[in-house]
Design an enzyme around this catalytic site. Structure first.
Site, PDB file in Angstrom:
ATOM      1  N   ASP A  14       1.097  -0.530  -0.489  1.00  0.00           N
ATOM      2  CA  ASP A  14      -0.190   0.141   0.203  1.00  0.00           C
ATOM      3  C   ASP A  14       0.750   0.948  -0.225  1.00  0.00           C
ATOM      4  OD1 ASP A  14      -2.276   2.261   0.531  1.00  0.00           O
ATOM      5  OD2 ASP A  14      -2.589   0.871   1.822  1.00  0.00           O
ATOM      6  N   CYS A  54      -6.652   4.124  -2.462  1.00  0.00           N
ATOM      7  CA  CYS A  54      -6.119   2.729  -2.155  1.00  0.00           C
ATOM      8  C   CYS A  54      -7.753   2.068  -2.665  1.00  0.00           C
ATOM      9  CB  CYS A  54      -6.508   2.960  -0.643  1.00  0.00           C
ATOM     10  SG  CYS A  54      -5.275   3.153   0.257  1.00  0.00           S
ATOM     11  N   HIS A 104     -10.147  -3.479   1.881  1.00  0.00           N
ATOM     12  CA  HIS A 104     -11.031  -1.863   1.870  1.00  0.00           C
ATOM     13  C   HIS A 104     -11.498  -1.700  -0.007  1.00  0.00           C
ATOM     14  CE1 HIS A 104      -8.879   2.527   2.218  1.00  0.00           C
ATOM     15  NE2 HIS A 104     -10.513   2.066   2.562  1.00  0.00           N
ATOM     16  N   ASP A 258      -0.446  -0.751  -5.142  1.00  0.00           N
ATOM     17  CA  ASP A 258      -1.778   0.385  -5.641  1.00  0.00           C
ATOM     18  C   ASP A 258      -1.556   1.354  -5.767  1.00  0.00           C
ATOM     19  OD1 ASP A 258      -1.382   0.931  -2.862  1.00  0.00           O
ATOM     20  OD2 ASP A 258      -3.305   1.136  -2.112  1.00  0.00           O
TER      21      ASP A 258
END
Length: 445
Positions: A14, A54, A104, A258
């Site tokens: 991330d 995200c 997420h 990401d």
């Protein structure tokens, strides 16, 4: 490639920007395992995250669609079940599927249990919607709604769980997705041994970090790099397990991210911005049947699903919008028009306040970045002559022909994507999203 369907191990972090690796020329960070992997992989040096935040990026990975199709263009909203997902496509092809780590895209609270019907087809499941408390990281396993806690630093514990999954395989091919929370902030939470490797005072900054951001940037980067080196060790652990289990020669291994992180560049932090530090991501794909190479196609997150399906000889669902780059990775022509579409339908959070946040659309070509805001052309950079994007060419003499050419190319991409580039509130209204004072969909933690 062997006759047997290859396994797929898909690893992503991330907020790990493409520039923060030894193999990419960062003079600070220690990433020996990934540097070695890059030498043995197809390294897509210009991979991008077109909607660099995200939840939108993850939804595009899972569906092969763009944000204004799957509807996840802000964080903390639910990804629908309308598209055939990555896991469903592989499962239909005879694969076991597994997901470990950060999800997420559930949109029902960051600590809430995610029932099987909202897991996009994944079977093996050790997941939490979202946390950045990496040393007290909760998760749910299988179909139980009992909240568990990863032991110690979560990325290491999740990696050990992925190793155990690899050691317990039968004859069936598998898709394993491992999703780490670091190096996303908070930066200074990696294990102490990794933090000790980096002295903020010794960090060399990128030239586009303004002087009044330098002190904060060095502090952030020291912690960020500590996370990166910890994750690099995790990559080494996984590669070693694949080798020990005799899986190395029959497994596609893809490492990516990401989106990136500004970390002080351009006087900004975090993501959602159209600058290189936010949009550019690593993309290292290793498969023993493929020659190592550096390729410069603008592969985006929606392209990963069709490309992996193509490499495995599996059908690509009709709901997929991304491009299948599988033949290109094996020496064929670039199947794209040479551009990546940059989209920020609705700015929120850090991009909403304090840093001139705005909606935008843009293109990243082999050489240029062109970005239009609602009010007109905003940014134009020659990334070869100006790699740190310090000279905006919009409005400068002699640039109108180039700007017109890129504007025409952007107009074509937007038409193909059925994107009329409306103000952010129009998309919020269309999808029924309610936002707070920072433009963010509220969530509970």
């Amino acid at each position: 490639m062997p006759n047997k369907k290859p396994n797929v191990v898909l690893i992503f972090a991330d907020q790990w920007r493409a520039q923060a690796f030894g193999y990419a020329g960062d003079p600070n960070v220690q990433t020996p395992n990934l540097d070695a992997l890059a030498r043995r992989s197809v390294n897509c040096t210009h991979a991008v995250s077109g909607c660099s935040v995200c939840s939108p990026a993850r939804a595009s990975l899972l569906t092969g669609q763009y944000p204004l199709t799957h509807g996840v263009f802000v964080n903390d909203v639910e990804l629908s079940q309308d598209a055939t997902s990555l896991a469903q496509a592989f499962s239909a092809g005879g694969y076991d599927t597994a997901y470990i780590g950060k999800w997420h895209v559930n949109g029902r609270g960051r600590s809430s249990y995610i029932p099987p019907g909202r897991r996009q087809g994944f079977e093996y499941w050790k997941v939490l919607e979202c946390t950045h408390d990496y040393n007290h990281s909760e998760y749910y396993a299988g179909d139980s709604d009992e909240q568990l806690v990863w032991e110690g630093y979560d990325a290491l514990a999740q990696t050990r769980d992925a190793q155990a999954y690899l050691r317990d395989r039968g004859d069936k091919p598998f898709l394993l997705v491992l999703s780490w929370g670091p190096p996303h902030a908070p930066y200074h939470t990696a294990p102490e041994a990794y933090q000790a490797l980096y002295d903020p005072a010794a960090i060399a900054l990128r030239p586009n970090v303004p002087a009044d951001w330098a002190e904060n940037a060095r502090q952030w980067l020291a912690g960020y790099y500590a996370h990166c080196t910890a994750l690099d060790d995790c990559v080494g652990m996984l590669l070693q397990t694949l080798q020990e289990e005799g899986l190395e020669q029959e497994t596609i291994f893809l490492f990516f991210s990401d989106h990136g992180d500004m970390l002080g560049s351009q006087g900004m932090d975090k993501k959602q911005k159209p600058f290189e530090e936010s949009i550019r991501v690593p993309f290292l794909l290793r498969y023993p049947g493929m020659d190592a190479a550096e390729l410069d196609a603008r592969i985006d997150l929606p392209d990963i699903m069709p490309t992996l399906l193509g490499l495995c000889g599996l059908p690509i669902p009709s709901t997929v919008e991304g491009i299948d780059f599988s033949a290109y990775l094996q020496g064929g022509p670039d199947p794209s028009d040479g551009t990546a579409l940059l989209q920020c339908p609705h700015p929120f959070g850090q991009w909403w306040t304090g840093t001139g946040g705005r909606s935008y659309r843009g293109l990243r070509t082999r050489r240029h970045t062109y970005v239009r805001a609602l009010e007109g052309p905003w940014l134009l950079y020659d990334n070869e002559a100006d790699p740190f994007q310090q000279d905006n060419l919009v409005g400068q003499p002699g640039q109108q022909d180039l700007l017109d050419e890129l504007e025409a190319a952007l107009t074509r991409r937007l038409a193909a994507a059925d994107d009329p580039f409306l103000p952010g509130p129009a998309y919020l209204e269309r999808w029924g999203y309610q936002v707070d004072a920072r433009g963010t969909v509220p969530y509970t933690s």
